[in-house]
Structures are given as structure tokens and as C-alpha cells.
Motif scaffolding. Sequence first.
Motif, PDB file in Angstrom:
ATOM      1  N   GLU A 245       0.831  -1.197   0.000  1.00 35.37           N
ATOM      2  CA  GLU A 245       0.000   0.000   0.000  1.00 35.37           C
ATOM      3  C   GLU A 245       0.871   1.254   0.000  1.00 35.37           C
ATOM      4  N   GLU A 246       1.947   1.227   0.767  1.00 34.04           N
ATOM      5  CA  GLU A 246       2.860   2.372   0.808  1.00 34.04           C
ATOM      6  C   GLU A 246       3.448   2.652  -0.573  1.00 34.04           C
ATOM      7  N   ALA A 247       3.848   1.597  -1.272  1.00 32.96           N
ATOM      8  CA  ALA A 247       4.413   1.765  -2.608  1.00 32.96           C
ATOM      9  C   ALA A 247       3.388   2.377  -3.560  1.00 32.96           C
ATOM     10  N   ARG A 248       2.138   1.896  -3.502  1.00 35.03           N
ATOM     11  CA  ARG A 248       1.090   2.432  -4.371  1.00 35.03           C
ATOM     12  C   ARG A 248       0.759   3.874  -4.031  1.00 35.03           C
ATOM     13  N   LEU A 249       0.652   4.177  -2.729  1.00 32.27           N
ATOM     14  CA  LEU A 249       0.351   5.545  -2.314  1.00 32.27           C
ATOM     15  C   LEU A 249       1.461   6.504  -2.719  1.00 32.27           C
ATOM     16  N   THR A 250       2.690   6.092  -2.510  1.00 32.43           N
ATOM     17  CA  THR A 250       3.838   6.937  -2.851  1.00 32.43           C
ATOM     18  C   THR A 250       3.886   7.199  -4.349  1.00 32.43           C
ATOM     19  N   ALA A 251       3.684   6.152  -5.131  1.00 34.18           N
ATOM     20  CA  ALA A 251       3.715   6.311  -6.593  1.00 34.18           C
ATOM     21  C   ALA A 251       2.594   7.248  -7.058  1.00 34.18           C
ATOM     22  N   LEU A 252       1.406   7.075  -6.504  1.00 32.26           N
ATOM     23  CA  LEU A 252       0.278   7.920  -6.897  1.00 32.26           C
ATOM     24  C   LEU A 252       0.506   9.375  -6.482  1.00 32.26           C
ATOM     25  N   ALA A 253       1.010   9.578  -5.281  1.00 29.22           N
ATOM     26  CA  ALA A 253       1.283  10.936  -4.812  1.00 29.22           C
ATOM     27  C   ALA A 253       2.358  11.601  -5.674  1.00 29.22           C
ATOM     28  N   GLU A 254       3.400  10.864  -6.009  1.00 27.02           N
ATOM     29  CA  GLU A 254       4.462  11.417  -6.857  1.00 27.02           C
ATOM     30  C   GLU A 254       3.927  11.770  -8.240  1.00 27.02           C
ATOM     31  N   ARG A 255       3.058  10.920  -8.774  1.00 23.97           N
ATOM     32  CA  ARG A 255       2.496  11.172 -10.097  1.00 23.97           C
ATOM     33  C   ARG A 255       1.710  12.479 -10.110  1.00 23.97           C
ATOM     34  N   HIS A 256       1.046  12.781  -9.000  1.00 22.83           N
ATOM     35  CA  HIS A 256       0.236  14.003  -8.927  1.00 22.83           C
ATOM     36  C   HIS A 256       0.971  15.149  -8.237  1.00 22.83           C
ATOM     37  N   ARG A 257       2.236  14.911  -7.922  1.00 26.60           N
ATOM     38  CA  ARG A 257       3.105  15.931  -7.315  1.00 26.60           C
ATOM     39  C   ARG A 257       2.524  16.515  -6.029  1.00 26.60           C
ATOM     40  N   ILE A 258       2.023  15.614  -5.185  1.00 24.47           N
ATOM     41  CA  ILE A 258       1.544  15.993  -3.865  1.00 24.47           C
ATOM     42  C   ILE A 258       2.074  14.988  -2.854  1.00 24.47           C
ATOM     43  N   THR A 259       1.930  15.303  -1.585  1.00 24.33           N
ATOM     44  CA  THR A 259       2.378  14.384  -0.544  1.00 24.33           C
ATOM     45  C   THR A 259       1.341  13.290  -0.337  1.00 24.33           C
ATOM     46  N   VAL A 260       1.770  12.202   0.281  1.00 24.88           N
ATOM     47  CA  VAL A 260       0.830  11.122   0.592  1.00 24.88           C
ATOM     48  C   VAL A 260      -0.275  11.625   1.524  1.00 24.88           C
ATOM     49  N   PRO A 261       0.040  12.368   2.597  1.00 19.29           N
ATOM     50  CA  PRO A 261      -1.056  12.888   3.424  1.00 19.29           C
ATOM     51  C   PRO A 261      -2.055  13.746   2.635  1.00 19.29           C
ATOM     52  N   ARG A 262      -1.572  14.611   1.735  1.00 19.82           N
ATOM     53  CA  ARG A 262      -2.462  15.443   0.926  1.00 19.82           C
ATOM     54  C   ARG A 262      -3.315  14.558   0.024  1.00 19.82           C
ATOM     55  N   LEU A 263      -2.736  13.523  -0.565  1.00 20.31           N
ATOM     56  CA  LEU A 263      -3.478  12.583  -1.404  1.00 20.31           C
ATOM     57  C   LEU A 263      -4.600  11.935  -0.606  1.00 20.31           C
ATOM     58  N   LEU A 264      -4.293  11.481   0.605  1.00 20.32           N
ATOM     59  CA  LEU A 264      -5.298  10.821   1.433  1.00 20.32           C
ATOM     60  C   LEU A 264      -6.424  11.776   1.826  1.00 20.32           C
ATOM     61  N   VAL A 265      -6.084  12.990   2.191  1.00 16.57           N
ATOM     62  CA  VAL A 265      -7.101  13.966   2.571  1.00 16.57           C
ATOM     63  C   VAL A 265      -7.989  14.291   1.377  1.00 16.57           C
ATOM     64  N   GLU A 266      -7.384  14.582   0.225  1.00 19.23           N
ATOM     65  CA  GLU A 266      -8.181  14.937  -0.950  1.00 19.23           C
ATOM     66  C   GLU A 266      -9.063  13.772  -1.391  1.00 19.23           C
ATOM     67  N   ALA A 267      -8.530  12.567  -1.342  1.00 20.33           N
ATOM     68  CA  ALA A 267      -9.314  11.403  -1.746  1.00 20.33           C
ATOM     69  C   ALA A 267     -10.476  11.169  -0.791  1.00 20.33           C
ATOM     70  N   ALA A 268     -10.219  11.308   0.493  1.00 15.19           N
ATOM     71  CA  ALA A 268     -11.270  11.059   1.483  1.00 15.19           C
ATOM     72  C   ALA A 268     -12.359  12.120   1.446  1.00 15.19           C
TER      73      ALA A 268
END
Length: 118
Positions: free
Chosen positions: A17-40
Motif C-alpha cells: 500500500e505504501e508503494a502504491r500511495l507513494t507512486a500515486l502521490a508522486e504522479r500528482h506531485r503531492i504528498t501522501v497525506p495530501r493525497l489521502l485527505v483529498e481522496a477522502a
Amino acid sequence: MAGGRVHRHEVKVSPEEEARLTALAERHRITVPRLLVEAALSEGGAGAVPAARRELFMELAALQRLVGTVAVTVDGLARHAATTGQVRAEAAEALARARDVIVRIDRFLAGMAGRGSG
């Protein structure tokens, strides 16, 4: 910082899960916490974050091209006027186009701020 973020949440994930989250966050040029907040918090769920960011990027890129085109046109008209002392007939049309682009940007920003097209 007044009104800033004061709450913190800890989330544990597996290595996969960490690898997927990190890759997705990097692709969108945001941090993992920001990705999680925006997604939620997005209305469309986790899949809406990348789509919304992509749409936002595309609209901003289109506006950037429009501003660039208008700027080049106005610059050319200004140079001509400065050199010859004459204003070309298409100057009014170019300025109207610039005004249209500004209105489009204003509406886009108002929409992003949740104020409608004002």
C-alpha cells in the motif's frame, strides 16, 4: 498559525500500500497525506482526486496558452504603435480577446472557490 490544521491522524499501511500511495502521490506531485485527505474528502471518492487534478491541469494549461497568445498579439500591436505612431485596426479585437480571457480566468477561479460563475 491561526485557523491552520490542528488535528493529526496516523494511518498504518502495508509495504504494498505504501508503494502504491507513494507512486500515486508522486504522479500528482503531492504528498501522501495530501493525497489521502483529498481522496477522502472528494465527493467522487478516491478515484475523483486524479481525475479532478487532471481536469484542473488541462483547464489551467488551456488558459496559459490563451494568455500567451493574447500577450504576443498585444505586444506586437504595441511595438507597431510605438514604431509607427499608428494603432492597427485589429487592436480593438485583440483587447476584447484579452478581456474575454480575463473573464474566463475569473469565472474559473470563482468556480474553484465555490462561488459559481458570478
